[in-house]
Design a protein around this motif. Sequence first.
Motif, PDB file in Angstrom:
ATOM      1  N   ARG A   1     -15.193  73.166  12.623  1.00 17.65           N
ATOM      2  CA  ARG A   1     -14.928  72.833  11.385  1.00 17.65           C
ATOM      3  C   ARG A   1     -13.708  71.791  11.128  1.00 17.65           C
ATOM      4  O   ARG A   1     -13.554  70.986  10.442  1.00 17.65           O
ATOM      5  CB  ARG A   1     -14.484  73.825  10.520  1.00 17.65           C
ATOM      6  N   SER A   2     -12.920  71.970  12.384  1.00 20.99           N
ATOM      7  CA  SER A   2     -11.657  71.073  12.363  1.00 20.99           C
ATOM      8  C   SER A   2     -11.830  69.619  13.115  1.00 20.99           C
ATOM      9  O   SER A   2     -11.073  68.974  12.816  1.00 20.99           O
ATOM     10  CB  SER A   2     -10.438  71.684  13.082  1.00 20.99           C
ATOM     11  N   VAL A   3     -12.973  69.272  13.621  1.00 18.87           N
ATOM     12  CA  VAL A   3     -13.502  68.139  14.004  1.00 18.87           C
ATOM     13  C   VAL A   3     -13.481  67.230  12.954  1.00 18.87           C
ATOM     14  O   VAL A   3     -14.064  67.519  11.817  1.00 18.87           O
ATOM     15  CB  VAL A   3     -14.774  68.164  14.709  1.00 18.87           C
ATOM     16  N   GLU A   4     -12.851  65.990  13.104  1.00 16.05           N
ATOM     17  CA  GLU A   4     -12.616  65.153  11.889  1.00 16.05           C
ATOM     18  C   GLU A   4     -14.172  64.482  11.749  1.00 16.05           C
ATOM     19  O   GLU A   4     -14.461  63.934  12.820  1.00 16.05           O
ATOM     20  CB  GLU A   4     -11.708  63.740  12.427  1.00 16.05           C
ATOM     21  N   GLY A   5     -14.249  64.440  10.255  1.00 20.11           N
ATOM     22  CA  GLY A   5     -15.354  63.976   9.989  1.00 20.11           C
ATOM     23  C   GLY A   5     -16.647  65.005   9.807  1.00 20.11           C
ATOM     24  O   GLY A   5     -17.637  64.625   9.004  1.00 20.11           O
ATOM     25  N   ILE A   6     -16.660  66.210  10.131  1.00 16.14           N
ATOM     26  CA  ILE A   6     -17.451  67.238   9.749  1.00 16.14           C
ATOM     27  C   ILE A   6     -17.076  67.921   8.372  1.00 16.14           C
ATOM     28  O   ILE A   6     -15.986  68.085   8.106  1.00 16.14           O
ATOM     29  CB  ILE A   6     -17.271  68.406  10.851  1.00 16.14           C
ATOM     30  N   VAL A   7     -18.236  67.777   7.548  1.00 20.92           N
ATOM     31  CA  VAL A   7     -18.204  68.248   6.170  1.00 20.92           C
ATOM     32  C   VAL A   7     -18.427  69.758   6.085  1.00 20.92           C
ATOM     33  O   VAL A   7     -17.909  70.265   5.070  1.00 20.92           O
ATOM     34  CB  VAL A   7     -18.997  67.230   5.282  1.00 20.92           C
ATOM     35  N   ASP A   8     -19.222  70.286   6.831  1.00 18.95           N
ATOM     36  CA  ASP A   8     -19.442  71.800   6.752  1.00 18.95           C
ATOM     37  C   ASP A   8     -19.969  72.491   8.117  1.00 18.95           C
ATOM     38  O   ASP A   8     -20.433  71.636   8.853  1.00 18.95           O
ATOM     39  CB  ASP A   8     -20.468  71.973   5.643  1.00 18.95           C
ATOM     40  N   VAL A   9     -20.024  73.348   8.198  1.00 15.96           N
ATOM     41  CA  VAL A   9     -20.494  74.151   9.606  1.00 15.96           C
ATOM     42  C   VAL A   9     -21.453  75.516   9.216  1.00 15.96           C
ATOM     43  O   VAL A   9     -21.085  76.363   8.367  1.00 15.96           O
ATOM     44  CB  VAL A   9     -19.327  74.854  10.450  1.00 15.96           C
ATOM     45  N   ASP A  10     -22.634  75.461  10.002  1.00 18.43           N
ATOM     46  CA  ASP A  10     -23.560  76.607   9.891  1.00 18.43           C
ATOM     47  C   ASP A  10     -23.655  77.066  11.217  1.00 18.43           C
ATOM     48  O   ASP A  10     -24.210  76.674  12.220  1.00 18.43           O
ATOM     49  CB  ASP A  10     -24.847  76.013   9.462  1.00 18.43           C
ATOM     50  N   CYS A  11     -22.640  78.125  11.504  1.00 17.85           N
ATOM     51  CA  CYS A  11     -22.778  78.840  12.887  1.00 17.85           C
ATOM     52  C   CYS A  11     -23.421  79.929  13.028  1.00 17.85           C
ATOM     53  O   CYS A  11     -23.544  81.100  12.173  1.00 17.85           O
ATOM     54  CB  CYS A  11     -21.203  79.248  13.006  1.00 17.85           C
ATOM     55  N   ARG A  12     -24.686  79.821  13.890  1.00 15.70           N
ATOM     56  CA  ARG A  12     -25.593  80.926  13.997  1.00 15.70           C
ATOM     57  C   ARG A  12     -25.665  81.367  15.220  1.00 15.70           C
ATOM     58  O   ARG A  12     -26.567  82.016  15.899  1.00 15.70           O
ATOM     59  CB  ARG A  12     -26.873  80.306  13.854  1.00 15.70           C
ATOM     60  N   LEU A  13     -24.626  81.429  15.813  1.00 20.26           N
ATOM     61  CA  LEU A  13     -24.466  81.852  17.293  1.00 20.26           C
ATOM     62  C   LEU A  13     -24.447  83.536  17.346  1.00 20.26           C
ATOM     63  O   LEU A  13     -23.923  84.015  16.441  1.00 20.26           O
ATOM     64  CB  LEU A  13     -22.931  81.376  18.291  1.00 20.26           C
ATOM     65  N   VAL A  14     -24.941  83.921  18.473  1.00 17.11           N
ATOM     66  CA  VAL A  14     -25.047  85.171  18.452  1.00 17.11           C
ATOM     67  C   VAL A  14     -24.587  85.593  20.083  1.00 17.11           C
ATOM     68  O   VAL A  14     -24.644  84.832  21.051  1.00 17.11           O
ATOM     69  CB  VAL A  14     -26.424  85.812  18.359  1.00 17.11           C
ATOM     70  N   ALA A  15     -24.232  86.850  20.033  1.00 16.00           N
ATOM     71  CA  ALA A  15     -23.655  87.391  21.538  1.00 16.00           C
ATOM     72  C   ALA A  15     -24.858  87.746  22.257  1.00 16.00           C
ATOM     73  O   ALA A  15     -26.112  88.013  21.665  1.00 16.00           O
ATOM     74  CB  ALA A  15     -22.900  88.609  21.273  1.00 16.00           C
ATOM     75  N   ALA A  16     -24.924  87.502  23.631  1.00 15.58           N
ATOM     76  CA  ALA A  16     -26.199  87.629  24.300  1.00 15.58           C
ATOM     77  C   ALA A  16     -26.980  88.953  24.364  1.00 15.58           C
ATOM     78  O   ALA A  16     -27.925  89.151  24.169  1.00 15.58           O
ATOM     79  CB  ALA A  16     -25.654  87.307  25.830  1.00 15.58           C
TER      80      ALA A  16
END
Length: 221
Positions: free
Chosen positions: A200-215
């Motif tokens: 989210r802190s990357v310059e230019g990103i307007v939104d984040v959809d994080c779908r990561l899961v633990a293994a």
Amino acid sequence: MPPSTPYTVADVMTTQVVAVTPSTGFKDIAAAMKRWKVTALPVVEGEGRVVGVVSEADLLPKEEFHEHGPGMIERMRRLGDTAKAGSTRAENLMTTPAVTIHPDATLPRAARLMADRHIKRLPVVDADGALKGIVSRSDLLKVFLRSDEELTAEIRRSVVTHLFPLSHGAVRVTVLHGVATLTGQVKDRTLIPVAERLTRSVEGIVDVDCRLVAAEEGTGH
């Protein structure tokens, strides 16, 4: 640590700057604004030190009072404007001290200063007050014009590979219209919210959809 160095004013400012001196006349100021399609010009003296800014708003009183002068009561109410209406040189027309910013200032800081002072352009000066460039509202939006491909590459390099050196190959990064989506499995569940925050802190990103899961979640173990 942040995924990348935040963009600064120096990254987006215009370095080819049109400026005037305190002795520049009204007509030359107006002509420069028209020619270069700008609404404000820094006023510099000596070795380029910014001493003020002259804007369209500073020139308007002269145009307003050109055809008919204000009455006595109106003059008393608007002493500043009537003084500018009778002025012909930048040193009398300009707003001083100038609101300026340094090249290493962050873009959010520049945006906040513009909003607080209700201005569209900021002269960029060094530690000695010498003019180095101009940053405008449109310049601040440049980071949001970075391509989805460029953003994808930066997230993968600065966030995914950095946080998940062993399982980064199992993480998929896509960016569409500035919205980043992270999918896949990672070994450390505690790093998932970190990955979202850094993306989210990357310059230019307007939104984040994080779908990561633990293994272990992904495998059902």
